[in-house]
Design a protein around this motif. Sequence first.
Motif, PDB file in Angstrom:
ATOM      1  N   ASP A   9       0.855  -1.191   0.000  1.00 42.93           N
ATOM      2  CA  ASP A   9       0.000   0.000   0.000  1.00 42.93           C
ATOM      3  C   ASP A   9       0.888   1.237   0.000  1.00 42.93           C
ATOM      4  O   ASP A   9       1.307   1.720   1.054  1.00 42.93           O
ATOM      5  CB  ASP A   9      -0.925   0.005   1.230  1.00 42.93           C
ATOM      6  CG  ASP A   9      -1.835   1.231   1.287  1.00 42.93           C
ATOM      7  OD1 ASP A   9      -1.798   2.072   0.366  1.00 42.93           O
ATOM      8  OD2 ASP A   9      -2.604   1.345   2.265  1.00 42.93           O
ATOM      9  N   ARG A  16       0.176   4.241  -0.486  1.00 44.64           N
ATOM     10  CA  ARG A  16      -0.461   5.448   0.043  1.00 44.64           C
ATOM     11  C   ARG A  16      -0.671   5.379   1.538  1.00 44.64           C
ATOM     12  O   ARG A  16      -1.332   6.238   2.130  1.00 44.64           O
ATOM     13  CB  ARG A  16      -1.800   5.661  -0.662  1.00 44.64           C
ATOM     14  CG  ARG A  16      -1.598   5.988  -2.139  1.00 44.64           C
ATOM     15  CD  ARG A  16      -2.879   6.330  -2.780  1.00 44.64           C
ATOM     16  NE  ARG A  16      -3.468   7.466  -2.063  1.00 44.64           N
ATOM     17  CZ  ARG A  16      -4.418   8.227  -2.535  1.00 44.64           C
ATOM     18  NH1 ARG A  16      -4.895   7.996  -3.720  1.00 44.64           N
ATOM     19  NH2 ARG A  16      -4.912   9.214  -1.826  1.00 44.64           N
ATOM     20  N   MET A  17      -0.112   4.384   2.162  1.00 44.40           N
ATOM     21  CA  MET A  17      -0.257   4.202   3.605  1.00 44.40           C
ATOM     22  C   MET A  17       0.301   5.421   4.338  1.00 44.40           C
ATOM     23  O   MET A  17       1.401   5.882   4.050  1.00 44.40           O
ATOM     24  CB  MET A  17       0.511   2.927   3.973  1.00 44.40           C
ATOM     25  CG  MET A  17       0.837   2.735   5.411  1.00 44.40           C
ATOM     26  SD  MET A  17       1.804   1.226   5.657  1.00 44.40           S
ATOM     27  CE  MET A  17       0.567  -0.005   5.363  1.00 44.40           C
ATOM     28  N   PRO A  18      -0.460   5.975   5.305  1.00 38.20           N
ATOM     29  CA  PRO A  18       0.065   7.108   6.082  1.00 38.20           C
ATOM     30  C   PRO A  18       1.288   6.677   6.898  1.00 38.20           C
ATOM     31  O   PRO A  18       1.414   5.517   7.284  1.00 38.20           O
ATOM     32  CB  PRO A  18      -1.084   7.484   7.011  1.00 38.20           C
ATOM     33  CG  PRO A  18      -2.258   6.678   6.598  1.00 38.20           C
ATOM     34  CD  PRO A  18      -1.800   5.596   5.685  1.00 38.20           C
ATOM     35  N   ASN A  19       2.165   7.621   7.149  1.00 37.79           N
ATOM     36  CA  ASN A  19       3.380   7.325   7.894  1.00 37.79           C
ATOM     37  C   ASN A  19       3.077   6.710   9.258  1.00 37.79           C
ATOM     38  O   ASN A  19       3.781   5.813   9.700  1.00 37.79           O
ATOM     39  CB  ASN A  19       4.237   8.589   8.060  1.00 37.79           C
ATOM     40  CG  ASN A  19       5.536   8.277   8.766  1.00 37.79           C
ATOM     41  OD1 ASN A  19       6.335   7.486   8.288  1.00 37.79           O
ATOM     42  ND2 ASN A  19       5.734   8.871   9.934  1.00 37.79           N
ATOM     43  N   SER A  20       2.016   7.170   9.926  1.00 41.68           N
ATOM     44  CA  SER A  20       1.685   6.622  11.251  1.00 41.68           C
ATOM     45  C   SER A  20       1.354   5.128  11.156  1.00 41.68           C
ATOM     46  O   SER A  20       1.785   4.341  12.002  1.00 41.68           O
ATOM     47  CB  SER A  20       0.529   7.391  11.880  1.00 41.68           C
ATOM     48  OG  SER A  20      -0.609   7.335  11.034  1.00 41.68           O
ATOM     49  N   ALA A  21       0.610   4.742  10.120  1.00 38.93           N
ATOM     50  CA  ALA A  21       0.271   3.319   9.942  1.00 38.93           C
ATOM     51  C   ALA A  21       1.504   2.526   9.534  1.00 38.93           C
ATOM     52  O   ALA A  21       1.703   1.385   9.988  1.00 38.93           O
ATOM     53  CB  ALA A  21      -0.831   3.166   8.896  1.00 38.93           C
ATOM     54  N   PRO A  75       6.705   7.151  14.625  1.00 39.70           N
ATOM     55  CA  PRO A  75       6.484   7.845  13.353  1.00 39.70           C
ATOM     56  C   PRO A  75       7.683   8.667  12.890  1.00 39.70           C
ATOM     57  O   PRO A  75       8.012   8.666  11.702  1.00 39.70           O
ATOM     58  CB  PRO A  75       5.273   8.736  13.645  1.00 39.70           C
ATOM     59  CG  PRO A  75       4.525   7.976  14.699  1.00 39.70           C
ATOM     60  CD  PRO A  75       5.610   7.369  15.566  1.00 39.70           C
ATOM     61  N   LEU A  90       9.683   7.938   9.412  1.00 40.15           N
ATOM     62  CA  LEU A  90       9.797   8.957   8.375  1.00 40.15           C
ATOM     63  C   LEU A  90      11.256   9.232   8.033  1.00 40.15           C
ATOM     64  O   LEU A  90      11.603   9.407   6.863  1.00 40.15           O
ATOM     65  CB  LEU A  90       9.094  10.243   8.828  1.00 40.15           C
ATOM     66  CG  LEU A  90       8.978  11.336   7.770  1.00 40.15           C
ATOM     67  CD1 LEU A  90       8.222  10.827   6.547  1.00 40.15           C
ATOM     68  CD2 LEU A  90       8.292  12.561   8.359  1.00 40.15           C
ATOM     69  N   TYR A 144       6.954   6.776  -6.599  1.00 44.22           N
ATOM     70  CA  TYR A 144       5.678   6.164  -6.280  1.00 44.22           C
ATOM     71  C   TYR A 144       4.830   6.240  -7.536  1.00 44.22           C
ATOM     72  O   TYR A 144       4.953   7.165  -8.328  1.00 44.22           O
ATOM     73  CB  TYR A 144       5.002   6.911  -5.122  1.00 44.22           C
ATOM     74  CG  TYR A 144       5.834   6.876  -3.862  1.00 44.22           C
ATOM     75  CD1 TYR A 144       5.653   5.874  -2.921  1.00 44.22           C
ATOM     76  CD2 TYR A 144       6.814   7.830  -3.613  1.00 44.22           C
ATOM     77  CE1 TYR A 144       6.427   5.824  -1.767  1.00 44.22           C
ATOM     78  CE2 TYR A 144       7.591   7.787  -2.468  1.00 44.22           C
ATOM     79  CZ  TYR A 144       7.391   6.785  -1.556  1.00 44.22           C
ATOM     80  OH  TYR A 144       8.159   6.739  -0.421  1.00 44.22           O
TER      81      TYR A 144
END
Length: 145
Positions: free
Chosen positions: A15, A17-22, A31, A35, A50
Amino acid sequence: MDETDRAIIRELRRDGRMPNSALAEAVGLSPSACLRRLRLLERNGTIRGYTVVVEEAPARDAVTVIVQITLDRQTDEHLRRFEDAVRKCPEVRECHLMTGMSDYLLRVEVRDAADYERLHKEALSRMPGVARIQSSFAIRTVIRG
């Protein structure tokens, strides 16, 4: 690159597009640490970019043909000339330079056998340096990435 970097890449392949927190949670980092590693992987060229994968809607009732092409010579010039020609052929959906018995593997989409015969006669056999063409008609697509 360590196991954590490989885990980051694995998750992003699944994925992008997964947010950095996830992503951080999935790989067991904070996090900020996640990052920092992600930016390093981008800067050193491990992650080059990407992209979006779009479901290619095949033409209704399209027939897929897998075509193996062997060139008469494998010099850089002959490969380039063939590749330039194959890029101009809209029925060719994929083209891969290969090792083994043939030089190129193509995935072609046509309407039917007669349409492939036309493509074979008018385009594929006339491409620069083509010595041999071997074609296989797909019965059914099982997995498409």
